[in-house]
Design a protein around this motif. Structure first.
Motif, mmCIF file in Angstrom:
data_model
loop_
_atom_site.group_PDB
_atom_site.id
_atom_site.type_symbol
_atom_site.label_atom_id
_atom_site.label_comp_id
_atom_site.label_asym_id
_atom_site.label_seq_id
_atom_site.Cartn_x
_atom_site.Cartn_y
_atom_site.Cartn_z
ATOM 1 N N CYS A 215 7.115 22.213 -17.839
ATOM 2 C CA CYS A 215 6.376 20.959 -17.614
ATOM 3 C C CYS A 215 7.330 19.771 -17.615
ATOM 4 N N LEU A 216 8.264 19.754 -18.575
ATOM 5 C CA LEU A 216 9.223 18.651 -18.643
ATOM 6 C C LEU A 216 10.136 18.641 -17.420
ATOM 7 N N ALA A 217 10.531 19.815 -16.980
ATOM 8 C CA ALA A 217 11.396 19.896 -15.799
ATOM 9 C C ALA A 217 10.673 19.372 -14.568
ATOM 10 N N SER A 218 9.390 19.725 -14.442
ATOM 11 C CA SER A 218 8.616 19.239 -13.298
ATOM 12 C C SER A 218 8.432 17.720 -13.371
ATOM 13 N N ASN A 219 8.137 17.252 -14.600
ATOM 14 C CA ASN A 219 7.991 15.799 -14.766
ATOM 15 C C ASN A 219 9.306 15.075 -14.475
ATOM 16 N N LEU A 220 10.419 15.668 -14.899
ATOM 17 C CA LEU A 220 11.718 15.052 -14.640
ATOM 18 C C LEU A 220 11.986 14.954 -13.137
ATOM 19 N N GLU A 221 11.585 15.984 -12.415
ATOM 20 C CA GLU A 221 11.773 15.949 -10.968
ATOM 21 C C GLU A 221 10.983 14.803 -10.340
ATOM 22 N N GLU A 222 9.743 14.597 -10.804
ATOM 23 C CA GLU A 222 8.917 13.518 -10.280
ATOM 24 C C GLU A 222 9.485 12.147 -10.669
ATOM 25 N N VAL A 223 9.975 12.046 -11.911
ATOM 26 C CA VAL A 223 10.559 10.775 -12.371
ATOM 27 C C VAL A 223 11.823 10.453 -11.570
ATOM 28 N N GLU A 224 12.626 11.473 -11.298
ATOM 29 C CA GLU A 224 13.823 11.256 -10.487
ATOM 30 C C GLU A 224 13.462 10.784 -9.082
ATOM 31 N N ARG A 225 12.388 11.332 -8.545
ATOM 32 C CA ARG A 225 11.929 10.889 -7.221
ATOM 33 C C ARG A 225 11.486 9.435 -7.263
ATOM 34 N N ALA B 101 0.835 -1.208 0.000
ATOM 35 C CA ALA B 101 0.000 0.000 0.000
ATOM 36 C C ALA B 101 0.867 1.254 0.000
ATOM 37 N N ASP B 102 1.956 1.218 0.785
ATOM 38 C CA ASP B 102 2.846 2.377 0.838
ATOM 39 C C ASP B 102 3.545 2.607 -0.496
ATOM 40 N N VAL B 103 3.999 1.525 -1.128
ATOM 41 C CA VAL B 103 4.645 1.664 -2.435
ATOM 42 C C VAL B 103 3.679 2.239 -3.449
ATOM 43 N N ALA B 104 2.443 1.692 -3.427
ATOM 44 C CA ALA B 104 1.439 2.200 -4.367
ATOM 45 C C ALA B 104 1.170 3.682 -4.121
ATOM 46 N N HIS B 105 1.109 4.070 -2.830
ATOM 47 C CA HIS B 105 0.851 5.486 -2.517
ATOM 48 C C HIS B 105 2.017 6.360 -2.950
ATOM 49 N N GLU B 106 3.246 5.911 -2.656
ATOM 50 C CA GLU B 106 4.415 6.722 -2.988
ATOM 51 C C GLU B 106 4.584 6.890 -4.489
ATOM 52 N N LEU B 107 4.276 5.853 -5.255
ATOM 53 C CA LEU B 107 4.435 5.938 -6.710
ATOM 54 C C LEU B 107 3.215 6.571 -7.380
ATOM 55 N N ARG B 108 2.054 6.442 -6.727
ATOM 56 C CA ARG B 108 0.847 7.005 -7.347
ATOM 57 C C ARG B 108 0.896 8.529 -7.392
ATOM 58 N N THR B 109 1.439 9.117 -6.315
ATOM 59 C CA THR B 109 1.464 10.591 -6.267
ATOM 60 C C THR B 109 2.299 11.199 -7.395
ATOM 61 N N PRO B 110 3.575 10.784 -7.588
ATOM 62 C CA PRO B 110 4.314 11.371 -8.705
ATOM 63 C C PRO B 110 3.746 10.983 -10.063
ATOM 64 N N LEU B 111 3.195 9.771 -10.182
ATOM 65 C CA LEU B 111 2.591 9.377 -11.455
ATOM 66 C C LEU B 111 1.380 10.241 -11.766
ATOM 67 N N ALA B 112 0.547 10.466 -10.741
ATOM 68 C CA ALA B 112 -0.633 11.325 -10.956
ATOM 69 C C ALA B 112 -0.206 12.737 -11.331
ATOM 70 N N SER B 113 0.882 13.227 -10.692
ATOM 71 C CA SER B 113 1.371 14.562 -11.015
ATOM 72 C C SER B 113 1.888 14.631 -12.448
ATOM 73 N N ILE B 114 2.642 13.589 -12.861
ATOM 74 C CA ILE B 114 3.164 13.576 -14.231
ATOM 75 C C ILE B 114 2.031 13.512 -15.244
ATOM 76 N N ILE B 115 1.066 12.616 -14.977
ATOM 77 C CA ILE B 115 -0.061 12.476 -15.913
ATOM 78 C C ILE B 115 -0.868 13.773 -15.991
#
Length: 458
Positions: free
Chosen positions: A277-287, A244-258
């Motif tokens: 937009c790309l810079a923000s997405n890159l930050e989320e992907v790096e996280r 559940a924690d993994v899903a929550h941690e990955l869902r937030t940056p994925l939702a932000s990127i999408i």
């Protein structure tokens, strides 16, 4: 190849044990009986000799020799040839007893008890008593031989042997069957334990074996198995929480990127907006990449492998380097870092730096402003201890027990999840285990202490 059951092995063991005991007992009885029969024959020979010896000592007149010979022949005939008498002399006139057994030289016999075998297969040995006597006032030395046929005695011994063989065989079969029945009955509690184990359904928590119904020898096994079930339930609960924690941690940056990508594609954008937009997405992907890398490291550490890159270093020097790396986190909150002590230890410098940095970053986030964080380096016997203390809010004991679990946070709101994904202290625990140590955490009187131990190489 199927293995034999314990019941069969116990039955065979009983049979082998019974065979060994019965064989030893039967051999002892047979030897005892044989010696008793030999002694009885020797006594009878001695008795026969005591009966006829006076005839030679009292009748010293040569004129009575024929009468003496007649008496001995009468005694032999009366015994049915079971007992025979021979009188041997250098003078053929003074010989009594007829033809001796073939291949037997009676003259070669010495005084005393002896036995001679016979060539007939159905005949047993003759037991003899030889005595030298003086006849006719010592003028004529005679060899008096009394013999007894051992066939009846040996027949008794052979019959006793056959009975022993029958009783022994019957006893072995009986004990084997009885041992199998006893072992099967003794294995009933194990069957009960197996039935209980088969009834444990997957996915149902709280299932346990009923140890109260088991004997003392199996109760410990059942309690140990119940302990395994309890640890397994705990592991499953942790795994569910972890998923559940993994899903929550990955869902937030994925939702932000999408969301940001969909927003950027909803209409035409300027290049500057698309770059933002790309810079923000890159930050989320790096996280996300950081989370994945940390999870891969924890998975590797969980296999129980130890770090292969160990170097003999001063933990104080490594702590100073780590403090320089984390200095901005302390400067922002006006927190002073103090390092006490030093230990020389073999560690993986990269992993040690990473774990200590995680502890320092954690202390910097939760320590009160304008205070100090203290790093204590010490050793006790074969363990080096790295302890980080700060002045902060009291942490409840229920949280202290779980601080080093993956994605666990005291703050359930996850307000700091953007900068901290909850794996820092888990990595500290993994590094400690890879160095043969463990982690610890305490909180009292406004002082919070976190640390780990490392096994010193000898």
């Amino acid at each position: 190849m199927p293995r034999k059951s314990i019941s069969h092995k116990l039955a065979v063991s009983f049979a082998v044990l019974m065979f060994c005991i019965a064989l030893a007992y039967a051999l002892c009885l047979r030897v005892s009986l044989r010696e008793s029969l030999h002694k009885q024959m020797y006594n009878e020979l001695q008795f026969r000799y005591s009966l006829i010896e006076p005839l030679f000592s009292t009748e010293q007149n040569l004129s009575n020799w024929d009468e003496l010979k007649s008496k001995l022949l009468s005694l032999t005939n009366a015994e049915g040839s079971r007992v025979r008498y021979w009188v041997l002399s250098d003078n053929p006139e003074f010989q009594i007893g007829g033809i001796p057994p073939e291949h037997v030289d009676l003259f070669a016999l010495k005084d005393g008890f002896s036995q001679i075998s016979r060539e007939e297969k159905d005949k047993c040995p003759l037991f003899l008593l030889t005595k030298t006597i003086q006849y006719n006032n010592g003028k004529i030395p005679l060899h008096l031989i009394v013999s007894i046929d051992s066939t009846p005695y040996m027949g008794t011994l052979n019959e006793f042997t056959r009975i022993l063989i029958f009783i022994t065989g019957f006893g072995i079969v009986f004990v084997t069957l009885l041992g199998f029945i006893i072992s099967r009955k003794g294995m009933k509690p194990i069957e009960l334990l197996s039935q209980q184990a088969h009834k444990l359904a997957p996915g149902i928590s709280g299932q346990r074996l009923d140890a109260a119904l088991l004997p003392e020898e199996l109760r410990g096994l059942a309690e140990a198995f119940n302990g395994v079930l309890a640890r397994q339930e705990k592991a499953w609960l942790q795994l569910e929480s972890f998923n559940a924690d993994v899903a929550h941690e990955l869902r937030t940056p994925l939702a932000s990127i999408i969301g940001q990508t969909q927003l950027a594609l909803s209409r035409k954008r300027k290049n500057v907006e698309l770059e933002d937009c790309l810079a923000s997405n890159l930050e989320e992907v790096e996280r996300m990449a950081s989370i994945v890398n940390d999870m891969l490291f924890l998975s590797y550490a969980q296999t129980g492998k130890q770090s292969p890159k160990l170097t003999d270093v001063s933990l104080r020097e490594e702590a100073i380097k780590t403090a320089e790396y984390t200095e901005p986190s302390f400067t922002d909150r006006n927190i002073r870092l103090v390092i006490h002590g030093d230990v020389q230890a073999c560690v993986d410098k990269r992993l040690f730096t990473r774990s200590l940095a995680n502890l320092l970053e954690n202390s910097a986030r939760h320590a009160h402003e304008d205070t100090q964080v203290i790093v204590d380096l010490s050793c006790d016997e074969d363990l080096a201890t790295v302890e980080v203390r700060n002045y902060g809010d009291q942490i409840e004991s229920l949280h202290l027990e779980r601080l080093f679990e993956r994605f666990y946070r005291v703050d359930n709101s996850r307000s700091q999840s953007v900068t901290n994904h909850g794996l820092g202290l888990s990595i500290v625990k993994a590094v400690a285990h890879m160095h043969g140590g463990d982690t610890f955490a305490t909180s009292s009187n406004g002082i919070n202490s976190f640390g780990f131990t490392l096994k010193l190489k000898k």
